[in-house]
Design an enzyme around this catalytic site. Sequence first.
Site, short mmCIF file in Angstrom:
data_model
loop_
_atom_site.label_atom_id
_atom_site.label_comp_id
_atom_site.label_asym_id
_atom_site.label_seq_id
_atom_site.Cartn_x
_atom_site.Cartn_y
_atom_site.Cartn_z
N PRO A 2 0.82 -1.22 0.00
CA PRO A 2 0.00 0.00 0.00
C PRO A 2 0.85 1.26 0.00
O PRO A 2 1.69 1.44 0.87
CB PRO A 2 -0.80 -0.13 1.30
CG PRO A 2 -0.72 -1.58 1.68
CD PRO A 2 0.62 -2.03 1.20
N GLU A 3 0.63 2.11 -0.99
CA GLU A 3 1.27 3.43 -1.03
C GLU A 3 0.16 4.47 -1.13
O GLU A 3 -1.02 4.15 -0.99
CB GLU A 3 2.26 3.49 -2.19
CG GLU A 3 3.33 2.40 -2.09
CD GLU A 3 4.57 2.63 -2.93
OE1 GLU A 3 4.85 3.78 -3.28
OE2 GLU A 3 5.26 1.64 -3.22
N LYS A 49 -0.25 7.96 3.41
CA LYS A 49 -0.50 6.54 3.62
C LYS A 49 -1.34 6.27 4.86
O LYS A 49 -1.44 5.13 5.32
CB LYS A 49 0.83 5.79 3.68
CG LYS A 49 1.57 5.81 2.34
CD LYS A 49 2.78 4.90 2.32
CE LYS A 49 3.98 5.50 2.98
NZ LYS A 49 5.20 4.66 2.83
N ARG A 251 15.11 -1.08 3.05
CA ARG A 251 14.09 -1.52 2.08
C ARG A 251 14.78 -1.86 0.76
O ARG A 251 15.82 -1.30 0.42
CB ARG A 251 13.06 -0.41 1.84
CG ARG A 251 12.33 0.08 3.08
CD ARG A 251 11.26 -0.88 3.52
NE ARG A 251 10.54 -0.38 4.69
CZ ARG A 251 9.51 0.45 4.64
NH1 ARG A 251 9.09 0.90 3.46
NH2 ARG A 251 8.90 0.84 5.73
#
Length: 261
Positions: A2-3, A49, A251
């Site tokens: 989800p962004e 977000k 990440r």
Amino acid sequence: MPEGDTIHKLAVYLDAALAGRVVTAVRLHPAFGASAGARRVLRVTSEGKHLFLTFDDDTALRSHLGMYGAWHRYPRGADWRKPRRQASVVVSTETDDFVCFNAKEVQWLRRSGFQRADQAARLGADLIRDAVAPAELRRRVAAFLAPDTTLVDLLLDQRIAAGIGNVYKSEVLFLERRAPLARIRDLDDAALLALYRRAAALLGENLGGGARTTRFVADGRGRLWVYGRRDLPCFHCGTPVRRAVLGRQPRSTYWCSVCQG
């Protein structure tokens, strides 16, 4: 994952389903706080977000899906596709359960309270909703980040601007020809602004249906320029795309060592 575009579309969907309706209960996993009884939903909105369910009793419920969260809708009494122990939030109406699984954060806020105002202040401009203001962008960068901060950390910092996640991070850096480990001090104001304008444009392009796309070339070779394409040839120069785990909160990052220096 989800962004900002995903959360925006989710907010539009939930707002259409819930705004103006009385929910019979809002049940939270005990790790996130107290559950609540019947109340009317005023609206469902997104900020970067973060998703906000706002109610008519001056409360709002903030959720952040993190890497693994997701919202599902089920008719009352239907089997769920995930274990009930993974339910972070259950918003029930007379006909449906709206279930948020595996959220990273859930928080009750007072709409008019300090915490809600502080939450808004700590987020930069929502790149889907708000225009990118050059002076404010530079002010927030100077206020929150050191000049030697890497660009992978810059773009994921929601205090600067809200909505960019890991996929858009790699795609924006590729399209703007910036190395992931370049530093803020390497950018002039125009280059800094270009990163966020590119991100805003990509987020805006992905508010409809279909899979996330940053490469709008109808050749069947891929929807993304570099993300997820480790060791495959760069679409521009043919050099194998690289991948490494980078940043203060590590990440996966994908880039072309030739196109991005």
